[in-house]
Motif scaffolding. Sequence first.
Motif, PDB file in Angstrom:
ATOM      1  N   SER A 254       0.849  -0.938   0.409  1.00  0.00           N
ATOM      2  CA  SER A 254       0.313  -0.225  -0.394  1.00  0.00           C
ATOM      3  C   SER A 254       1.396   1.410   0.182  1.00  0.00           C
ATOM      4  CB  SER A 254      -1.365  -0.162   1.526  1.00  0.00           C
ATOM      5  OG  SER A 254       0.007  -0.054   2.253  1.00  0.00           O
ATOM      6  N   GLU A 255       0.820   2.418  -0.195  1.00  0.00           N
ATOM      7  CA  GLU A 255       0.927   3.111  -0.545  1.00  0.00           C
ATOM      8  C   GLU A 255       1.542   4.062   1.135  1.00  0.00           C
ATOM      9  OE1 GLU A 255       0.919   8.622  -1.972  1.00  0.00           O
ATOM     10  OE2 GLU A 255      -1.194   6.996  -2.125  1.00  0.00           O
ATOM     11  N   LYS A 256       2.495   4.393   1.946  1.00  0.00           N
ATOM     12  CA  LYS A 256       3.072   4.655   2.511  1.00  0.00           C
ATOM     13  C   LYS A 256       4.249   5.382   2.466  1.00  0.00           C
ATOM     14  CE  LYS A 256       2.639  -0.351   4.439  1.00  0.00           C
ATOM     15  NZ  LYS A 256       2.378  -0.677   3.218  1.00  0.00           N
ATOM     16  N   LEU A 257       4.414   6.320   3.667  1.00  0.00           N
ATOM     17  CA  LEU A 257       5.530   7.004   3.744  1.00  0.00           C
ATOM     18  C   LEU A 257       6.378   6.752   5.217  1.00  0.00           C
ATOM     19  CD1 LEU A 257       4.337   9.755   6.175  1.00  0.00           C
ATOM     20  CD2 LEU A 257       2.967  10.127   3.990  1.00  0.00           C
ATOM     21  N   VAL A 258       7.725   7.529   5.297  1.00  0.00           N
ATOM     22  CA  VAL A 258       8.484   8.552   6.618  1.00  0.00           C
ATOM     23  C   VAL A 258       8.952   9.674   6.216  1.00  0.00           C
ATOM     24  CG1 VAL A 258      10.677   7.853   7.268  1.00  0.00           C
ATOM     25  CG2 VAL A 258       9.476   5.180   6.284  1.00  0.00           C
ATOM     26  N   SER A 259       8.103   9.751   7.022  1.00  0.00           N
ATOM     27  CA  SER A 259       8.483  12.032   7.078  1.00  0.00           C
ATOM     28  C   SER A 259       9.720  12.111   7.843  1.00  0.00           C
ATOM     29  CB  SER A 259       7.025  12.433   8.494  1.00  0.00           C
ATOM     30  OG  SER A 259       5.591  11.792   7.345  1.00  0.00           O
TER      31      SER A 259
ATOM     32  N   HIS B  37      10.927   7.697  15.971  1.00  0.00           N
ATOM     33  CA  HIS B  37      11.962   7.208  15.988  1.00  0.00           C
ATOM     34  C   HIS B  37      11.337   7.436  14.003  1.00  0.00           C
ATOM     35  CE1 HIS B  37      13.850   5.488  18.779  1.00  0.00           C
ATOM     36  NE2 HIS B  37      12.811   5.091  19.069  1.00  0.00           N
ATOM     37  N   LEU B  38      11.969   7.784  13.180  1.00  0.00           N
ATOM     38  CA  LEU B  38      11.660   7.392  11.847  1.00  0.00           C
ATOM     39  C   LEU B  38      10.499   5.896  11.615  1.00  0.00           C
ATOM     40  CD1 LEU B  38      14.813   9.088   9.891  1.00  0.00           C
ATOM     41  CD2 LEU B  38      13.025  10.320  10.748  1.00  0.00           C
ATOM     42  N   THR B  39       9.600   6.184  11.075  1.00  0.00           N
ATOM     43  CA  THR B  39       8.516   4.991  10.764  1.00  0.00           C
ATOM     44  C   THR B  39       8.759   5.552   9.848  1.00  0.00           C
ATOM     45  OG1 THR B  39       8.000   5.588  13.535  1.00  0.00           O
ATOM     46  CG2 THR B  39       6.451   4.629  12.131  1.00  0.00           C
ATOM     47  N   LEU B  40       7.989   3.928   9.191  1.00  0.00           N
ATOM     48  CA  LEU B  40       7.336   3.231   8.357  1.00  0.00           C
ATOM     49  C   LEU B  40       5.853   3.884   8.354  1.00  0.00           C
ATOM     50  CD1 LEU B  40       7.248   2.713   4.503  1.00  0.00           C
ATOM     51  CD2 LEU B  40       7.276   0.844   5.668  1.00  0.00           C
ATOM     52  N   PHE B  41       5.043   4.527   7.775  1.00  0.00           N
ATOM     53  CA  PHE B  41       3.304   4.735   8.253  1.00  0.00           C
ATOM     54  C   PHE B  41       2.118   4.543   7.053  1.00  0.00           C
ATOM     55  CE2 PHE B  41       0.235   7.343   9.886  1.00  0.00           C
ATOM     56  CZ  PHE B  41      -0.421   7.109  10.831  1.00  0.00           C
TER      57      PHE B  41
END
Length: 288
Positions: A21-26, A129-133
């Motif tokens: 799915s579409e995810k991000l790390v801000s 933390h830097l997180t794949l979300f």
Amino acid sequence: MALARCPASCGEIIQGWIEGSEKLVSCPIDWYSEVEITRGSPRGDERPLVRAMVNQVLAHWQLPASLSPHIRIDCRSTIPVAKGMASSTADIAATAVATSRHFGYSLDEATLARLCVSLEPTDSTVFRHLTLFDHNTASTHIACKGLPAMDILLLESPLTLRTEDYHRLPRQQILQASAGELDKAWQLVQKACEHNSPALLGQAATRSASVSQRLLPKPGFDTLVALVEECDLYGLNVAHSGSVVGLLLDREKHDVEEISWRLDAPALQAHWPKRHLLRMVEGGVKER
């Protein structure tokens, strides 16, 4: 009375089709929205989403909705709006934590993320933390321990784009076609955090930014990439659903004055008239 603050983001380190799915790390930066919750009359200029979050929090803790008109929300933020800097996430996340604290409760990160996503797509700045979300459903949040030390020269465009307008773009086919490249970028993010490597993080961000050009192109992108290579910067990242770009660097190692001089070239100055030298920071909402 309760205070909380949440950082803005310089776009995303990566965003795309990752693990189904579409995810991000801000990319959290040292620019904050601070929210104060007190008992009192609502302000006439409050943002609708922060009031909606107060109501969400009351419902979550099974408190009477009749309390809402007696809650005052003071939101203090200079984060540019509608440019891909997570201004709205910062507002509503800080509101959720401050409102909970006002009534003697504490929100964990997963619950906070779900509350925010129930109102709008949410940036992973809500996590420490830097997180794949999964910013649309909050169904996935994979944390990367470690935070490579890095500065960001944020290039601010006068252009704006509302998140909801970005999500109306026909992007599914492009996102899925680029899944392999984003999987590699995600692997680089994990390695970067594991080895405390800003260079690897820059590689991941640049790869994702290049993919984003197929969907929401940034003006002068090739010139900026060339600048990164010529000045031996770590890389660049973009707001995948906004207009800002970040040059990833170390202010002690790289010549920021020379970089700024190069950005003064008319072809770039027209697109990026404002610049902000910031640090990438730990995410998460902090109570004060």
